[in-house]
Design a protein around this motif. Structure first.
Motif, mmCIF file in Angstrom:
data_model
loop_
_atom_site.group_PDB
_atom_site.id
_atom_site.type_symbol
_atom_site.label_atom_id
_atom_site.label_comp_id
_atom_site.label_asym_id
_atom_site.label_seq_id
_atom_site.Cartn_x
_atom_site.Cartn_y
_atom_site.Cartn_z
ATOM 1 N N ASN A 135 0.826 -1.209 0.000
ATOM 2 C CA ASN A 135 0.000 0.000 0.000
ATOM 3 C C ASN A 135 0.859 1.257 0.000
ATOM 4 O OD1 ASN A 135 -2.437 -1.386 -0.048
ATOM 5 N ND2 ASN A 135 -2.609 -1.466 2.173
ATOM 6 N N VAL A 136 2.010 1.191 0.681
ATOM 7 C CA VAL A 136 2.940 2.322 0.651
ATOM 8 C C VAL A 136 3.413 2.552 -0.783
ATOM 9 C CG1 VAL A 136 5.203 3.160 1.399
ATOM 10 C CG2 VAL A 136 3.702 2.014 3.038
ATOM 11 N N GLY A 137 3.786 1.465 -1.454
ATOM 12 C CA GLY A 137 4.234 1.573 -2.843
ATOM 13 C C GLY A 137 3.151 2.103 -3.759
ATOM 14 N N ILE A 138 1.921 1.629 -3.564
ATOM 15 C CA ILE A 138 0.797 2.082 -4.388
ATOM 16 C C ILE A 138 0.573 3.573 -4.229
ATOM 17 C CG2 ILE A 138 -1.721 1.937 -4.622
ATOM 18 C CD1 ILE A 138 -1.435 -1.089 -3.984
ATOM 19 N N MET A 139 0.740 4.077 -3.009
ATOM 20 C CA MET A 139 0.557 5.510 -2.756
ATOM 21 C C MET A 139 1.499 6.340 -3.635
ATOM 22 S SD MET A 139 1.538 7.703 0.630
ATOM 23 C CE MET A 139 3.284 7.606 0.197
ATOM 24 N N TYR A 140 2.767 5.931 -3.705
ATOM 25 C CA TYR A 140 3.748 6.660 -4.514
ATOM 26 C C TYR A 140 3.426 6.536 -6.008
ATOM 27 C CZ TYR A 140 6.816 7.558 -0.535
ATOM 28 O OH TYR A 140 7.335 8.017 0.643
ATOM 29 N N VAL A 141 3.067 5.337 -6.432
ATOM 30 C CA VAL A 141 2.755 5.127 -7.847
ATOM 31 C C VAL A 141 1.566 5.992 -8.260
ATOM 32 C CG1 VAL A 141 1.877 3.451 -9.528
ATOM 33 C CG2 VAL A 141 3.721 2.798 -7.961
ATOM 34 N N GLU A 142 0.517 5.995 -7.461
ATOM 35 C CA GLU A 142 -0.684 6.770 -7.795
ATOM 36 C C GLU A 142 -0.406 8.266 -7.796
ATOM 37 O OE1 GLU A 142 -3.680 5.429 -5.082
ATOM 38 O OE2 GLU A 142 -4.198 3.682 -6.318
ATOM 39 N N ASP A 161 4.294 2.980 -21.285
ATOM 40 C CA ASP A 161 3.324 2.785 -20.207
ATOM 41 C C ASP A 161 3.758 3.611 -18.995
ATOM 42 O OD1 ASP A 161 1.679 1.959 -18.168
ATOM 43 O OD2 ASP A 161 2.058 -0.181 -18.429
ATOM 44 N N PRO A 162 2.976 4.650 -18.609
ATOM 45 C CA PRO A 162 3.413 5.504 -17.501
ATOM 46 C C PRO A 162 3.575 4.753 -16.184
ATOM 47 C CG PRO A 162 1.162 6.037 -18.182
ATOM 48 C CD PRO A 162 1.718 5.118 -19.207
ATOM 49 N N GLU A 163 2.726 3.751 -15.953
ATOM 50 C CA GLU A 163 2.841 2.984 -14.706
ATOM 51 C C GLU A 163 4.156 2.213 -14.662
ATOM 52 O OE1 GLU A 163 0.372 -0.330 -12.049
ATOM 53 O OE2 GLU A 163 -0.571 0.619 -13.796
ATOM 54 N N GLU A 164 4.551 1.677 -15.804
ATOM 55 C CA GLU A 164 5.812 0.936 -15.888
ATOM 56 C C GLU A 164 7.001 1.877 -15.660
ATOM 57 O OE1 GLU A 164 7.408 -2.487 -18.794
ATOM 58 O OE2 GLU A 164 7.054 -0.565 -19.783
ATOM 59 N N ILE A 165 6.944 3.065 -16.270
ATOM 60 C CA ILE A 165 8.037 4.031 -16.114
ATOM 61 C C ILE A 165 8.124 4.537 -14.685
ATOM 62 C CG2 ILE A 165 8.958 6.253 -16.887
ATOM 63 C CD1 ILE A 165 7.542 5.692 -19.593
ATOM 64 N N VAL A 166 6.961 4.813 -14.084
ATOM 65 C CA VAL A 166 6.943 5.243 -12.681
ATOM 66 C C VAL A 166 7.506 4.142 -11.787
ATOM 67 C CG1 VAL A 166 5.433 5.780 -10.728
ATOM 68 C CG2 VAL A 166 5.065 6.903 -12.916
ATOM 69 N N GLY A 167 7.120 2.894 -12.069
ATOM 70 C CA GLY A 167 7.637 1.773 -11.279
ATOM 71 C C GLY A 167 9.149 1.677 -11.355
ATOM 72 N N LEU A 168 9.697 1.857 -12.559
ATOM 73 C CA LEU A 168 11.154 1.840 -12.739
ATOM 74 C C LEU A 168 11.807 2.981 -11.954
ATOM 75 C CD1 LEU A 168 13.743 0.897 -14.213
ATOM 76 C CD2 LEU A 168 13.122 2.439 -16.080
ATOM 77 N N PHE A 169 11.235 4.169 -12.084
ATOM 78 C CA PHE A 169 11.757 5.343 -11.388
ATOM 79 C C PHE A 169 11.790 5.115 -9.873
ATOM 80 C CE2 PHE A 169 10.319 9.270 -9.156
ATOM 81 C CZ PHE A 169 11.493 10.005 -9.265
ATOM 82 N N LEU A 170 10.683 4.647 -9.299
ATOM 83 C CA LEU A 170 10.601 4.467 -7.847
ATOM 84 C C LEU A 170 11.486 3.316 -7.365
ATOM 85 C CD1 LEU A 170 6.771 5.025 -7.314
ATOM 86 C CD2 LEU A 170 8.632 6.589 -6.710
ATOM 87 N N THR A 171 11.614 2.277 -8.180
ATOM 88 C CA THR A 171 12.477 1.152 -7.808
ATOM 89 C C THR A 171 13.926 1.603 -7.684
ATOM 90 O OG1 THR A 171 11.023 -0.474 -8.865
ATOM 91 C CG2 THR A 171 13.316 -1.123 -8.506
#
Length: 202
Positions: A135-142, A161-171
């Protein structure tokens, strides 16, 4: 000396519990989940082994309550709220967040990210703890998806895919925070610019 009243006793109990949770986060962050023992947490907190069990039933309970407590206090929530209101480009918002995250990587906030990294690579973690960290991760992604979409429309961020790019950025951000941050603290602005090239069109 007059005996302490109930309110004073409750304050002392709360302070002691916070002392344990702060020590627990540091210990989990530095040693990982499996290698952290109650005895190590007690040593970091400067209290007896048995006293930890006066406040927590198990290591898993210490872990969960410590993460929950830290996230409630985490100043990142407030920072993200301020960032969302800034009249700057999507690119600048992401750049400013990156600098904020890496600048705080030596602070207590970084313990949260390091513990979450450990949790993702540890088997046998109770589901309620994993759900909390997801849920912490989802908060940042959203939070970041609309910013990245706006940036893509403005031609600032790479397409995809913006979700994929955001996921890469946050990882990558969380990985840096979970690692030794000293490298990033030297010539930080230059290194952030190099990092930003992964997600920008410039």
């Amino acid at each position: 000396m007059a005996p302490l009243n109930e309110e004073q006793l409750e304050n002392i109990r709360n302070e002691r519990k916070i002392q344990i949770m702060r020590a627990a986060l540091k210990t989990f962050a530095e040693n990982g989940i499996k290698l952290t023992k109650i005895s190590l947490i007690a040593k970091e907190a400067g209290i007896s082994h048995g006293l930890v069990y006066h406040y927590f039933k198990s290591k898993e309970e210490v872990l969960y309550e410590s993460l929950e407590w830290a996230m409630e206090l985490n100043e990142t929530h407030e920072y993200l709220n301020e960032l969302s209101k800034m009249s700057v480009s999507p690119l600048e918002k992401v750049r400013q967040f990156t600098k904020y995250a890496l600048s705080s990587s030596k602070s207590e906030n970084s313990h949260i990210f390091r513990v979450i990294q450990h949790l993702e690579n540890t088997d046998g973690i109770p589901s309620h703890i994993l759900d909390f960290t997801r849920n912490v991760g989802i908060m940042y992604v959203e939070f970041f998806i609309p910013i990245f979409i706006e940036g893509q429309e403005a031609g600032e961020f790479i397409q995809g895919d913006p979700e994929e790019i955001v996921g890469l950025f946050l990882t990558i951000i969380s990985g840096v925070m979970a690692d030794d941050p000293d490298f990033w603290h030297e010539n930080m602005d230059r290194k952030i610019e190099i990092f930003m090239r992964m997600i920008t069109t410039r």
